[in-house]
Design an enzyme around this catalytic site. Structure first.
Site, short mmCIF file in Angstrom:
data_model
loop_
_atom_site.label_atom_id
_atom_site.label_comp_id
_atom_site.label_asym_id
_atom_site.label_seq_id
_atom_site.Cartn_x
_atom_site.Cartn_y
_atom_site.Cartn_z
N ASP A 117 0.84 -1.20 0.00
CA ASP A 117 0.00 0.00 0.00
C ASP A 117 0.88 1.25 0.00
O ASP A 117 1.82 1.34 0.78
CB ASP A 117 -0.89 0.02 1.25
CG ASP A 117 -1.86 -1.16 1.26
OD1 ASP A 117 -2.27 -1.59 0.17
OD2 ASP A 117 -2.20 -1.65 2.35
N ASP A 153 4.11 -1.01 -8.86
CA ASP A 153 3.92 -0.20 -10.08
C ASP A 153 3.81 1.27 -9.70
O ASP A 153 3.56 2.11 -10.56
CB ASP A 153 2.65 -0.63 -10.83
CG ASP A 153 1.41 -0.20 -10.09
OD1 ASP A 153 1.38 -0.37 -8.84
OD2 ASP A 153 0.48 0.34 -10.71
N1 SAH Z 1 0.98 -8.89 -2.61
C1 SAH Z 1 -0.33 -8.94 -3.27
C2 SAH Z 1 -1.32 -7.92 -2.66
C3 SAH Z 1 -0.91 -6.48 -2.77
S1 SAH Z 1 -2.04 -5.36 -1.98
C4 SAH Z 1 -0.13 -8.72 -4.75
O1 SAH Z 1 0.92 -8.23 -5.16
O2 SAH Z 1 -1.05 -9.04 -5.52
C5 SAH Z 1 -1.18 -5.07 -0.44
C6 SAH Z 1 -1.64 -6.03 0.65
O3 SAH Z 1 -0.84 -5.80 1.80
C7 SAH Z 1 -3.09 -5.84 1.09
O4 SAH Z 1 -3.77 -7.06 1.07
C8 SAH Z 1 -2.96 -5.27 2.50
O5 SAH Z 1 -4.04 -5.63 3.34
C9 SAH Z 1 -1.65 -5.86 2.96
N2 SAH Z 1 -0.98 -5.08 4.00
C10 SAH Z 1 -0.74 -3.75 3.96
N3 SAH Z 1 -0.12 -3.34 5.08
C11 SAH Z 1 0.05 -4.45 5.85
C12 SAH Z 1 0.62 -4.67 7.13
N4 SAH Z 1 1.11 -3.67 7.85
N5 SAH Z 1 0.64 -5.93 7.60
C13 SAH Z 1 0.10 -6.95 6.89
N6 SAH Z 1 -0.46 -6.79 5.68
C14 SAH Z 1 -0.49 -5.56 5.16
#
Ligand code: SAH
Length: 212
Positions: A117, A153
């Site tokens: 994120d 990205d």
């Molecule tokens: N890695 C996957 C999802 C990307 S979206 C892909 O590339 O398709 C990023 C994901 O990270 C989300 O599901 C979000 O809930 C998780 N995430 C974000 N911050 C986090 C944290 N501090 N601990 C655990 N998960 C987290």
């Protein structure tokens, strides 16, 4: 990634044999949990788990741990594991901030951050998974010769991630601003769910590998 209305996901997670319910108890004992001393690779923010499971299938000699904050997202990974149980995969529902409480020093061989994120507001910068704060946490449990592989990205997030490095003990081993057109770094690349979605929209994929 947030999915609404996945009813009963908390209950299903609490009952799932693929989820470690009290990961703190495994600290220093992950080899026991897996029943072998294979290397441990962790994906932080695994989303629905496609990358984790594709990697686990390709590399049965590696143990994979997927960490995801949201039950409503993790439940999708659990459903996939129910269809195809993989012995070398464990799933954890937790905030990555707590990772130093569940892994002992040197216990993890590699960390994957995929499409983390962006947290675009400055005041949230330390929530970004490649921030110096998080790099400090990873430093506590990654093996001395371990690496972190980060893909996104999001150019802003990538620039931020690069700017954090000189503030830490980490160094760049390799990087690209267009992974899919970088023959060397793209070799053996396994696409994540987000990677497929964003690259099909024409977005270049940024990647770095760092070590210390
Ligand atoms: N890695 C996957 C999802 C990307 S979206 C892909 O590339 O398709 C990023 C994901 O990270 C989300 O599901 C979000 O809930 C998780 N995430 C974000 N911050 C986090 C944290 N501090 N601990 C655990 N998960 C987290």
């Amino acid at each position: 990634m947030r999915l609404r209305n996945v009813s009963g996901s908390r209950e299903k997670i609490a009952e799932s044999r693929f989820v470690i319910q009290e990961p703190g108890l495994c600290k220093g004992k992950w080899a026991e949990e897996f029943g072998n001393t294979n290397p441990i690779h962790v994906e932080i923010g695994m989303g629905k788990g496609r990358f984790l499971m594709d990697m686990a299938r390709l590399h049965p000699e590696i143990n994979y741990i997927g960490i995801e904050k949201y039950s409503s997202v993790l439940i999708r990974g659990i459903q996939k594991m129910e269809e195809e149980p993989l012995e070398n995969v464990r799933l954890l529902r937790m905030n990555a901030e707590e990772t130093p409480d569940i892994f002992a020093p040197e216990e993890v061989d590699r960390i994957y951050l995929n499409f983390s994120d962006p947290w675009p507001k400055d005041r949230h910068a330390q929530r970004r998974l490649p921030s110096r704060t998080f790099l400090g946490r990873y430093d506590q449990f990654l093996k001395k010769d371990g690496v972190i592989e980060f893909k996104t990205d999001n150019e802003g997030l990538f620039v931020f991630a690069l700017e954090e490095i000189p503030e830490t003990k980490w160094k760049i081993q390799a990087m690209t601003r267009d992974l899919h057109h970088d023959a060397v770094m793209n070799e053996g690349n396994v696409m994540t769910e987000y990677e497929e979605r964003f690259s099909s929209m024409g977005n270049p994929i940024y990647k770095y590998i760092i070590y210390r």
